[in-house]
Design an enzyme around this catalytic site. Structure first.
Site, PDB file in Angstrom:
ATOM      1  CG  ASP A 158      -8.680  -1.901  -0.426  1.00  0.00           C
ATOM      2  OD1 ASP A 158      -8.557  -2.621   0.581  1.00  0.00           O
ATOM      3  OD2 ASP A 158      -8.326  -0.707  -0.449  1.00  0.00           O
TER       4      ASP A 158
ATOM      5  CG  HIS B  61      -1.813   1.153   1.348  1.00  0.00           C
ATOM      6  ND1 HIS B  61      -3.156   1.011   1.655  1.00  0.00           N
ATOM      7  CD2 HIS B  61      -1.625   2.493   1.217  1.00  0.00           C
ATOM      8  CE1 HIS B  61      -3.719   2.205   1.696  1.00  0.00           C
ATOM      9  NE2 HIS B  61      -2.806   3.128   1.441  1.00  0.00           N
TER      10      HIS B  61
ATOM     11  CG  HIS C 214     -15.475   1.071   7.579  1.00  0.00           C
ATOM     12  ND1 HIS C 214     -14.600   0.868   8.611  1.00  0.00           N
ATOM     13  CD2 HIS C 214     -14.708   1.316   6.481  1.00  0.00           C
ATOM     14  CE1 HIS C 214     -13.350   0.987   8.169  1.00  0.00           C
ATOM     15  NE2 HIS C 214     -13.393   1.257   6.885  1.00  0.00           N
TER      16      HIS C 214
END
Length: 444
Positions: free
Chosen positions: A310, A179, A314
């Protein structure tokens, strides 16, 4: 009992052809072209008429949040979403709680998945400033590689010492998935944005804070280190046209340095912040239409070699606020394949190229054993998709534990009809139909 998939159009290794696939004991034992396979009265017949049959998708980049963050997601819920999206194998990231930076934590993830995952699984081992000595103890046949958060504070796994970076790049033959965002540049941009817009700038400013410069400078350093130490580098989620300058157009088989693009960066642009707000806030930030177009072009010219998601759920309550307060990440695994099929319909890439980027190349780059292709002797990881079938994403169809998606309200013209994992139907006509547990992925 054998299973025979017949009547469909098979897409595999650059070819599209009518045929049948014969499965026994979880393996593909025959591929019959241009006519039906011999069938006995004991065989299970799957009629794929009007559909395309693809290898199961291998998603090289997911965050399933277990252990420690299971209010957002867990291996059962997110592997269910994977099955619903035609994804039959996933590689999970190490920024859980505890972090996957010790052998004990890695083994615990394998134990959890062996009881919970509806599809096949493996886990990246996380690099820190201090754990390089443990790399030599890793079983290279069990994991896809090392994950390095280089210039990113994600999950408090930032590796920011030059000495540590040098040791990591020089200490393993495993792929290093990185990343790349420069923390100093991001912090400077955030300070400037707060001075101008207040303590929590609106999400529209996210690509100014996590900027093109922040991505490029970090990616450039990773590429330089990989060349210096001849390391096998895989750069996660490219988001800028400028970063693409660092990658060449060699064939995948010859590449030491490769790049991933995510479905989100290929589909959305900064114009979508007005419509979707923090639902598409992710790190690195979704950037301009020009950046998106460059990434789309790189799908077919060889600079991008893998498409991942990815996938990072949440709770919606955690997505409230702006650049400072709202969590970064979105759930995309259930809709990754149908979203990319929409780009096929738009002429951005061919169906054969999609299969290369989402199935063949992940298997090739990470040396996955007996998956990623429709071949005799390979595990029967397959997805059957139907074109010209309009359906709209609603909350009721979302499998992820967080129960939302940036694709809500969107009408797709492709639908996942069935997902088979090791020959077992795990998703059929809108439902996860089996308590089947996937297999641990093996690497050559």
């Amino acid at each position: 009992m054998r299973t025979v998939i017949e009547g469909g159009t098979i897409v595999n290794e650059g070819r599209t052809f009518d045929g049948a696939i014969v499965i026994e004991n979880g393996d593909i034992i025959d591929i019959v072209t241009n006519h039906s396979a011999p069938i006995s009265e004991r065989d299970e017949i799957i009629d794929a008429s009007g559909c395309y049959v693809l290898p199961g998708i291998i998603d090289d980049h997911v965050h399933f949040r277990e252990p420690g963050l299971t209010d957002k997601a867990d291996m059962e819920s997110e592997s269910r979403a994977a099955a619903a999206g035609g994804v039959t194998s996933f590689f999970d990231m190490p920024n859980t709680n505890p972090q996957t930076t010790t052998l004990e934590a890695l083994n615990e993830k394998f134990r959890l998945a062996s009881r919970k995952s509806h599809v096949n699984y493996s886990f990246f081992y996380g690099a820190t400033n201090d754990n390089v000595d443990s790399f030599s103890k890793l079983d290279i046949h069990r994991i896809p590689g090392i994950k390095l958060f280089m210039g990113s504070s994600t999950g408090n796994m930032l590796v920011d010492r030059r000495e540590s970076l040098e040791r990591i790049f020089s200490s393993t033959t495993l792929p290093i998935m990185v990343h790349c965002e420069d923390t100093d540049i991001i912090n400077r941009n955030m300070d400037e944005a707060k001075a101008k817009y207040g303590d929590d700038p609106k999400v529209e400013h996210h690509p100014e804070i996590r900027s093109v410069e922040a991505c490029y400078e970090s990616t450039r350093l990773a590429v330089d280190l990989a060349r210096k130490y001849h390391a096998r580098l895989h750069v996660a989620h490219l988001s800028t046209a400028k970063e693409l300058e660092l990658f060449d157009q060699q064939s995948t088989a010859n590449k030491q340095i490769t790049a991933e693009a995510t479905v989100s960066h290929l589909y959305f642009s900064d114009r979508d912040y007005h419509r979707l707000g923090t639902r598409i806030k992710c790190n690195p930030a979704i950037k301009s239409e020009r950046d998106r177009e460059a990434l789309q072009q790189a799908l077919t010219d060889g600079r991008i070699t893998v498409i991942g998601t990815d996938h990072a759920p949440h709770l919606l309550s955690q997505k409230e606020g702006g650049c400072s307060r709202a969590a970064s990440g979105m759930p995309m695994i259930q809709f990754s394949l149908v979203t990319m099929l929409e780009l096929v319909d738009q002429g951005i890439l061919s169906l054969e190229r999609l299969v290369e980027l989402m199935c063949h190349h992940p298997a090739q780059l990470f040396k996955v054993k007996n998956r990623g292709y429709i071949r005799q002797g390979y595990r029967a990881d397959l997805v059957i998709v139907r074109p010209q079938t309009g359906w709209t994403v609603t909350p009721s169809c979302i499998q992820s534990k967080c129960r939302w998606s940036p694709m809500e309200g969107h009408t797709f013209l492709w639908r996942v009809e069935r997902t088979l994992c090791n020959g077992h139907s795990v998703y059929v006509d809108g439902k996860v139909v089996s308590d089947y547990i996937g297999e641990e992925i093996a690497f050559r």
